[in-house]
Design a protein around this motif. Structure first.
Motif, short mmCIF file in Angstrom:
data_model
loop_
_atom_site.label_atom_id
_atom_site.label_comp_id
_atom_site.label_asym_id
_atom_site.label_seq_id
_atom_site.Cartn_x
_atom_site.Cartn_y
_atom_site.Cartn_z
N THR A 1 0.93 -1.38 -0.06
CA THR A 1 0.02 0.02 -0.13
C THR A 1 0.97 1.42 -0.04
OG1 THR A 1 -1.58 -1.15 1.21
CG2 THR A 1 -1.80 1.07 1.27
N ILE A 2 0.21 2.23 -0.63
CA ILE A 2 1.12 3.70 -0.50
C ILE A 2 0.75 4.05 0.70
CG2 ILE A 2 1.06 5.93 -1.63
CD1 ILE A 2 0.20 4.81 -4.12
N ALA A 3 1.95 4.37 1.50
CA ALA A 3 1.83 4.73 2.86
C ALA A 3 0.90 5.86 3.06
CB ALA A 3 3.16 4.94 3.54
N GLY A 4 -0.01 5.98 4.04
CA GLY A 4 -0.73 7.08 4.54
C GLY A 4 -1.96 7.11 3.60
N THR A 5 -2.18 6.17 2.75
CA THR A 5 -3.31 6.08 1.92
C THR A 5 -4.04 4.73 1.99
OG1 THR A 5 -2.49 5.00 -0.08
CG2 THR A 5 -2.16 7.70 0.13
N PRO A 6 -5.23 4.46 1.41
CA PRO A 6 -5.87 2.99 1.33
C PRO A 6 -5.43 2.51 -0.02
CG PRO A 6 -7.56 4.65 1.01
CD PRO A 6 -6.42 5.47 1.30
N ILE A 7 -4.80 2.98 -0.95
CA ILE A 7 -4.56 2.55 -1.97
C ILE A 7 -3.30 1.63 -2.16
CG2 ILE A 7 -3.98 3.22 -4.47
CD1 ILE A 7 -6.37 4.63 -3.37
N THR A 8 -3.84 0.32 -2.81
CA THR A 8 -2.79 -0.64 -2.85
C THR A 8 -2.16 -0.53 -4.26
OG1 THR A 8 -3.97 -2.44 -3.95
CG2 THR A 8 -3.95 -2.25 -1.63
N LEU A 9 -0.95 -1.27 -4.44
CA LEU A 9 -0.22 -1.48 -5.60
C LEU A 9 -1.03 -2.10 -6.62
CD1 LEU A 9 3.51 -1.90 -4.65
CD2 LEU A 9 2.38 0.19 -5.14
N TYR A 10 -1.76 -2.89 -6.03
CA TYR A 10 -2.68 -3.61 -6.94
C TYR A 10 -3.75 -2.72 -7.88
CZ TYR A 10 -0.88 -7.58 -4.16
OH TYR A 10 -0.10 -8.17 -3.32
N ASP A 11 -4.11 -1.87 -7.03
CA ASP A 11 -5.01 -0.76 -7.73
C ASP A 11 -4.52 -0.07 -8.68
OD1 ASP A 11 -7.20 -1.36 -5.67
OD2 ASP A 11 -6.20 -0.14 -4.28
N VAL A 12 -3.39 0.44 -8.56
CA VAL A 12 -2.50 1.11 -9.43
C VAL A 12 -2.22 0.36 -10.66
CG1 VAL A 12 -0.58 2.65 -9.88
CG2 VAL A 12 -1.72 2.76 -7.65
N ILE A 13 -1.65 -0.76 -10.42
CA ILE A 13 -1.07 -1.48 -11.53
C ILE A 13 -1.96 -2.17 -12.41
CG2 ILE A 13 0.09 -3.78 -12.00
CD1 ILE A 13 1.62 -1.63 -10.74
N ASP A 14 -3.47 -2.52 -11.85
CA ASP A 14 -4.66 -2.79 -12.54
C ASP A 14 -4.85 -1.93 -13.62
OD1 ASP A 14 -4.65 -5.31 -11.36
OD2 ASP A 14 -6.45 -4.71 -10.21
N HIS A 15 -4.85 -0.46 -13.30
CA HIS A 15 -5.17 0.61 -14.25
C HIS A 15 -3.85 0.72 -15.24
CE1 HIS A 15 -8.31 1.56 -11.50
NE2 HIS A 15 -8.71 2.59 -12.37
N LEU A 16 -2.86 0.61 -14.76
CA LEU A 16 -1.49 0.58 -15.76
C LEU A 16 -1.64 -0.56 -16.66
CD1 LEU A 16 1.31 1.36 -13.45
CD2 LEU A 16 0.46 3.09 -15.06
N LYS A 17 -2.11 -1.67 -16.33
CA LYS A 17 -2.32 -2.82 -17.11
C LYS A 17 -3.23 -2.44 -18.33
CE LYS A 17 -0.10 -6.36 -14.65
NZ LYS A 17 -0.55 -7.71 -13.98
N ALA A 18 -4.38 -1.77 -17.67
CA ALA A 18 -5.47 -1.48 -18.82
C ALA A 18 -5.14 -0.17 -19.45
CB ALA A 18 -6.71 -1.06 -17.85
N GLN A 19 -3.91 0.33 -19.45
CA GLN A 19 -3.42 1.27 -20.43
C GLN A 19 -4.09 2.69 -19.98
OE1 GLN A 19 -3.18 -0.23 -24.38
NE2 GLN A 19 -1.58 -1.66 -23.84
N TYR A 20 -4.45 2.78 -18.81
CA TYR A 20 -4.81 4.32 -18.56
C TYR A 20 -3.72 5.21 -18.48
CZ TYR A 20 -9.52 2.52 -17.63
OH TYR A 20 -10.80 2.05 -17.51
N PRO A 21 -3.82 6.29 -18.75
CA PRO A 21 -2.57 7.26 -18.85
C PRO A 21 -2.22 7.72 -17.00
CG PRO A 21 -4.36 8.35 -19.61
CD PRO A 21 -4.72 7.09 -19.36
N PRO A 22 -1.24 7.72 -16.81
CA PRO A 22 -0.62 8.05 -15.50
C PRO A 22 -1.41 9.22 -14.79
CG PRO A 22 1.34 7.69 -16.71
CD PRO A 22 0.18 7.65 -17.51
N LYS A 23 -1.79 10.33 -15.55
CA LYS A 23 -2.67 11.44 -15.06
C LYS A 23 -4.00 10.97 -14.83
CE LYS A 23 -4.02 16.23 -16.11
NZ LYS A 23 -5.00 16.19 -15.19
N PHE A 24 -4.63 10.19 -15.52
CA PHE A 24 -5.87 9.88 -15.05
C PHE A 24 -5.90 8.91 -13.79
CE2 PHE A 24 -9.00 6.16 -15.37
CZ PHE A 24 -10.29 7.01 -15.45
N ILE A 25 -4.86 7.90 -13.79
CA ILE A 25 -4.72 7.16 -12.61
C ILE A 25 -4.49 8.13 -11.37
CG2 ILE A 25 -3.23 5.43 -11.50
CD1 ILE A 25 -2.63 4.36 -14.29
#
Length: 63
Positions: A19-43
């Motif tokens: 998890t990103i420290a201090g947030t509820p966001i897991t790396l899995y959340d971010v990576i799923d969006h990257l794999k779906a080819q969403y742009p970083p700004k959108f993520i």
């Protein structure tokens, strides 16, 4: 957000996974969006992350 004294955002292991420290966001959340080819700004905007937090997640995934 939980930057370290040196200004770096950290990735921590929680019961939900890496998890990103201090947030509820897991790396899995971010990576799923990257794999779906969403742009970083959108993520970044979807999860309300700073550039540093998103960068830390991507960096951790790539290494």
């Amino acid at each position: 957000m939980a930057p370290q004294p040196n200004g770096k955002v950290t990735i921590v292991r929680t019961e939900r996974g890496l998890t990103i420290a201090g947030t509820p966001i897991t790396l899995y959340d971010v990576i799923d969006h990257l794999k779906a080819q969403y742009p970083p700004k959108f993520i970044r905007d979807v999860f309300n992350l700073t550039d540093e937090e998103l960068g830390a997640a991507i960096c951790h995934f790539l290494h």
